[in-house]
Design a protein around this motif. Structure first.
Motif, mmCIF file in Angstrom:
data_model
loop_
_atom_site.group_PDB
_atom_site.id
_atom_site.type_symbol
_atom_site.label_atom_id
_atom_site.label_comp_id
_atom_site.label_asym_id
_atom_site.label_seq_id
_atom_site.Cartn_x
_atom_site.Cartn_y
_atom_site.Cartn_z
ATOM 1 N N SER A 51 33.125 37.682 53.641
ATOM 2 C CA SER A 51 33.871 36.673 52.903
ATOM 3 C C SER A 51 33.228 36.400 51.550
ATOM 4 N N ARG A 55 29.350 33.904 54.330
ATOM 5 C CA ARG A 55 29.090 33.261 55.626
ATOM 6 C C ARG A 55 29.799 33.953 56.779
ATOM 7 N N SER A 56 30.876 34.687 56.475
ATOM 8 C CA SER A 56 31.622 35.378 57.532
ATOM 9 C C SER A 56 31.579 36.877 57.301
ATOM 10 N N TYR A 58 32.546 40.852 59.314
ATOM 11 C CA TYR A 58 33.400 41.487 60.315
ATOM 12 C C TYR A 58 33.077 42.969 60.316
#
Length: 124
Positions: A51, A55-56, A58
């Motif tokens: 992101s 913080r994100s 995948y």
């Protein structure tokens, strides 16, 4: 934004490698970012995404637990730390930027800007 990937090379199975992607002509903090790869004769596939804030993250199942994506917005760079490399990780690796997504997009068509690719070859 223009992207320049680097850090590829020839390594043995089990080794580690760190890829970097330098951005110019814009700030990557405006984009969610990703790494894709393309092996000979195969379609380009998703590897990992992150992101805007970092913080994100995948990951594709095939690299989960072995690869780590990170970003440094202050330095305008994206990284991919690859460990426990396998021969099936051999591919050209591309960094990509997505202005509209949240950092979990996996389709090639969803990314707006691409780097030129860096070759990773893992020998058995």
């Amino acid at each position: 934004v223009q992207l320049q990937a680097s850090g590829g090379g020839l390594v043995q199975a089990g080794a580690s490698l760190r890829l970097s992607c330098a951005a110019s002509g814009g700030t990557i903090s405006r984009y969610s970012m990703a790494w894709f790869r393309q092996a000979p004769g195969k379609e380009r596939e998703f590897v990992a995404s992150i992101s805007r804030s970092g913080r994100s993250t995948y990951y594709a199942d095939s690299v989960k637990g072995r690869f780590t994506i990170s970003r440094d917005n202050a330095k305008n760079t994206l990284n991919l730390q690859m460990s426990t490399l396998k021969p099936e990780d051999t591919a050209v690796y591309y960094c990509a930027a997505d202005m509209w997504g949240s950092g979990m997009r996996v389709l090639v068509s969803e990314y707006d800007s691409w780097g030129q690719g860096t070759q990773v070859t893992v020998s058995s």
